[in-house]
Design a protein around this motif. Sequence first.
Motif, PDB file in Angstrom:
ATOM      1  N   LEU A  59       0.817  -1.097   0.039  1.00 25.16           N
ATOM      2  CA  LEU A  59      -0.007  -0.038   0.033  1.00 25.16           C
ATOM      3  C   LEU A  59       0.923   1.216   0.134  1.00 25.16           C
ATOM      4  CD1 LEU A  59      -2.661   1.391   0.178  1.00 25.16           C
ATOM      5  CD2 LEU A  59      -2.380   1.318   2.672  1.00 25.16           C
ATOM      6  N   VAL A  60       0.902   1.943  -0.886  1.00 21.66           N
ATOM      7  CA  VAL A  60       1.371   3.219  -1.101  1.00 21.66           C
ATOM      8  C   VAL A  60       0.854   4.386  -0.789  1.00 21.66           C
ATOM      9  CG1 VAL A  60       3.147   4.529  -2.765  1.00 21.66           C
ATOM     10  CG2 VAL A  60       2.996   1.891  -2.905  1.00 21.66           C
ATOM     11  N   VAL A  61       1.100   5.368   0.002  1.00 23.75           N
ATOM     12  CA  VAL A  61       0.302   6.450   0.203  1.00 23.75           C
ATOM     13  C   VAL A  61       1.351   8.000  -0.224  1.00 23.75           C
ATOM     14  CG1 VAL A  61      -0.848   7.977   1.962  1.00 23.75           C
ATOM     15  CG2 VAL A  61      -0.965   5.371   1.846  1.00 23.75           C
ATOM     16  N   GLU A  62       0.802   8.728  -1.195  1.00 23.12           N
ATOM     17  CA  GLU A  62       1.394   9.685  -1.435  1.00 23.12           C
ATOM     18  C   GLU A  62       1.039  10.705  -0.561  1.00 23.12           C
ATOM     19  OE1 GLU A  62       2.250  13.016  -5.057  1.00 23.12           O
ATOM     20  OE2 GLU A  62       1.520  10.752  -5.576  1.00 23.12           O
ATOM     21  N   LEU A  63       1.804  11.633   0.058  1.00 27.30           N
ATOM     22  CA  LEU A  63       1.364  12.363   0.951  1.00 27.30           C
ATOM     23  C   LEU A  63       1.495  14.092   0.385  1.00 27.30           C
ATOM     24  CD1 LEU A  63       3.721  11.188   4.088  1.00 27.30           C
ATOM     25  CD2 LEU A  63       1.194  10.902   3.682  1.00 27.30           C
ATOM     26  N   VAL A  64       0.700  14.731   0.875  1.00 29.74           N
ATOM     27  CA  VAL A  64       0.555  16.267   0.419  1.00 29.74           C
ATOM     28  C   VAL A  64       2.092  17.039   0.878  1.00 29.74           C
ATOM     29  CG1 VAL A  64      -1.715  16.620   0.804  1.00 29.74           C
ATOM     30  CG2 VAL A  64      -0.581  17.252   2.773  1.00 29.74           C
ATOM     31  N   GLU A  65       2.475  17.812   0.330  1.00 30.81           N
ATOM     32  CA  GLU A  65       3.803  18.592   0.303  1.00 30.81           C
ATOM     33  C   GLU A  65       3.803  18.821   1.879  1.00 30.81           C
ATOM     34  OE1 GLU A  65       6.363  22.274  -1.392  1.00 30.81           O
ATOM     35  OE2 GLU A  65       4.290  21.943  -2.457  1.00 30.81           O
ATOM     36  N   GLY A  66       5.125  18.608   2.222  1.00 30.53           N
ATOM     37  CA  GLY A  66       5.390  19.075   3.650  1.00 30.53           C
ATOM     38  C   GLY A  66       4.934  18.082   4.650  1.00 30.53           C
ATOM     39  N   ALA A  67       4.101  16.978   4.420  1.00 28.32           N
ATOM     40  CA  ALA A  67       3.788  16.114   5.362  1.00 28.32           C
ATOM     41  C   ALA A  67       4.583  14.785   5.453  1.00 28.32           C
ATOM     42  CB  ALA A  67       2.357  15.333   4.886  1.00 28.32           C
ATOM     43  N   VAL A  68       4.925  14.450   6.835  1.00 33.27           N
ATOM     44  CA  VAL A  68       5.981  13.542   6.920  1.00 33.27           C
ATOM     45  C   VAL A  68       5.354  12.378   7.851  1.00 33.27           C
ATOM     46  CG1 VAL A  68       8.161  12.723   7.881  1.00 33.27           C
ATOM     47  CG2 VAL A  68       7.660  15.199   6.611  1.00 33.27           C
ATOM     48  N   LEU A  69       5.370  11.055   7.694  1.00 29.88           N
ATOM     49  CA  LEU A  69       5.023  10.107   8.593  1.00 29.88           C
ATOM     50  C   LEU A  69       6.091   9.337   9.386  1.00 29.88           C
ATOM     51  CD1 LEU A  69       2.319   8.054   6.954  1.00 29.88           C
ATOM     52  CD2 LEU A  69       2.039   9.815   8.712  1.00 29.88           C
ATOM     53  N   ASP A  70       6.210   9.105  10.452  1.00 29.82           N
ATOM     54  CA  ASP A  70       7.110   8.269  11.249  1.00 29.82           C
ATOM     55  C   ASP A  70       7.300   6.872  10.531  1.00 29.82           C
ATOM     56  OD1 ASP A  70       7.926  10.050  13.187  1.00 29.82           O
ATOM     57  OD2 ASP A  70       6.274   9.391  14.251  1.00 29.82           O
ATOM     58  N   PRO A  71       8.338   6.300  10.306  1.00 23.53           N
ATOM     59  CA  PRO A  71       8.481   5.155   9.686  1.00 23.53           C
ATOM     60  C   PRO A  71       7.558   3.873   9.966  1.00 23.53           C
ATOM     61  CG  PRO A  71      10.771   6.171   9.897  1.00 23.53           C
ATOM     62  CD  PRO A  71       9.879   6.811  10.674  1.00 23.53           C
ATOM     63  N   GLY A  72       7.362   3.883  11.204  1.00 24.20           N
ATOM     64  CA  GLY A  72       6.640   2.824  11.873  1.00 24.20           C
ATOM     65  C   GLY A  72       4.983   3.207  12.098  1.00 24.20           C
ATOM     66  N   ALA A  73       4.591   4.169  11.239  1.00 20.81           N
ATOM     67  CA  ALA A  73       3.428   4.909  11.449  1.00 20.81           C
ATOM     68  C   ALA A  73       2.133   3.782  11.094  1.00 20.81           C
ATOM     69  CB  ALA A  73       3.294   5.910  10.854  1.00 20.81           C
TER      70      ALA A  73
END
Length: 142
Positions: A59-73
Amino acid sequence: ELTRYMEWFRRALRSNSVREALMRPVVSGGLNGSTHVWREQAFAVRTNAGVLSGRFDRLVVELVEGAVLDPGASIALVDPAMVRAAEVIDFKTDVFDVTDAAAIAARSERYAGQLAAYEEAAALLLGVDRGIVRSRLVFVSV
């Protein structure tokens, strides 16, 4: 046994569709946001028809500009406002002639319901509109 699986994997990597599916993804065509990938992720969601459960191969999720998720989210903890687009990739090991367009179409039709269910599950888990979630099959038979 391991040697046989390694050779199978190397042959699968010769396929453009397999290599593309394993590369750094760009889901919606944009390059501004970052992406987050979940692999072999089990899920269970409640739908109008009941409980839908399964396992996303990728499952690949593209985030909006500037958004970041923790690797284990966790998928369930993603803020829907951070999601630009999503793609479910389902790997299939069916053995058939992958150069035969009719065979590919028949296999794709066979799995259409499963992909639709995966799209629905991804949209529900992410809390996003189903319209920004797509899916595709990647046949890895060699």
